[in-house]
Scaffold this motif. Structure first.
Motif, PDB file in Angstrom:
ATOM      1  N   ASN A  59       0.838  -1.188  -0.127  1.00  0.00           N
ATOM      2  CA  ASN A  59       0.087  -0.022   0.005  1.00  0.00           C
ATOM      3  C   ASN A  59       0.760   1.339  -0.155  1.00  0.00           C
ATOM      4  O   ASN A  59       2.038   1.172   0.086  1.00  0.00           O
ATOM      5  N   SER A  60       0.155   2.563   0.089  1.00  0.00           N
ATOM      6  CA  SER A  60       0.920   3.764  -0.169  1.00  0.00           C
ATOM      7  C   SER A  60       1.851   3.958   1.092  1.00  0.00           C
ATOM      8  O   SER A  60       2.657   4.977   1.218  1.00  0.00           O
ATOM      9  N   GLU A  61       1.515   3.163   2.185  1.00  0.00           N
ATOM     10  CA  GLU A  61       2.359   3.454   3.409  1.00  0.00           C
ATOM     11  C   GLU A  61       3.256   2.541   3.436  1.00  0.00           C
ATOM     12  O   GLU A  61       4.225   2.424   4.457  1.00  0.00           O
ATOM     13  N   GLY A  62       3.743   1.758   2.326  1.00  0.00           N
ATOM     14  CA  GLY A  62       4.879   0.836   2.395  1.00  0.00           C
ATOM     15  C   GLY A  62       4.622  -0.447   3.068  1.00  0.00           C
ATOM     16  O   GLY A  62       5.630  -1.326   3.472  1.00  0.00           O
ATOM     17  N   LYS A  63       3.390  -0.993   3.224  1.00  0.00           N
ATOM     18  CA  LYS A  63       3.078  -2.011   3.840  1.00  0.00           C
ATOM     19  C   LYS A  63       2.624  -3.339   3.058  1.00  0.00           C
ATOM     20  O   LYS A  63       1.666  -3.054   2.104  1.00  0.00           O
ATOM     21  N   MET A  64       2.926  -4.363   3.297  1.00  0.00           N
ATOM     22  CA  MET A  64       2.670  -5.388   2.233  1.00  0.00           C
ATOM     23  C   MET A  64       1.173  -5.917   2.570  1.00  0.00           C
ATOM     24  O   MET A  64       0.666  -5.868   3.962  1.00  0.00           O
TER      25      MET A  64
END
Ligand code: SF4
Ligand code: SF4
Length: 94
Positions: A59-64
């Motif tokens: 996602n846009s927060e860098g989380k898988m």
């Protein structure tokens, strides 16, 4: 040429138009599927770096956020490289 699956490609044909690989969903090549355990995942994104099919969703927060099974070919590299054993492979059931 508008195709709905790679299986409609004539034998011997390769993808020749740049940027067109997304049109061909290759997930049905799989004999094994990766199963992701979000409880074990530390979101290091090593699997994202190694995945040859760009099938790790982030996602846009860098989380898988999961695995895109439309394109994942089931190679198992993500399972091999994950430092937390947050991905394991299972036999594909069709
Ligand atoms: S390599 Fe493992 S721990 Fe790291 S983001 Fe992928 S599933 Fe999560
Ligand atoms: S099994 Fe292979 S293609 Fe599928 S997500 Fe893992 S590394 Fe990517």
């Amino acid at each position: 040429m508008a195709l709905s699956s790679w299986k409609e490609l004539p034998i011997g044909t390769i993808i020749t138009k740049p940027g067109s690989a997304r049109e061909f969903k290759t997930g049905d090549w799989r004999s094994q599927r990766p199963i992701w355990d979000p409880e074990k995942c530390i979101h290091c994104l090593i699997c994202f770096i190694y995945c040859p099919d760009s099938s790790i969703k982030v996602n846009s927060e860098g989380k898988m956020t999961g695995i895109d099974l439309d394109y994942c070919k089931g190679c198992g590299i993500c399972e091999e490289e994950c430092p937390k054993q947050a991905i394991h492979m299972e036999i594909e059931k069709r």
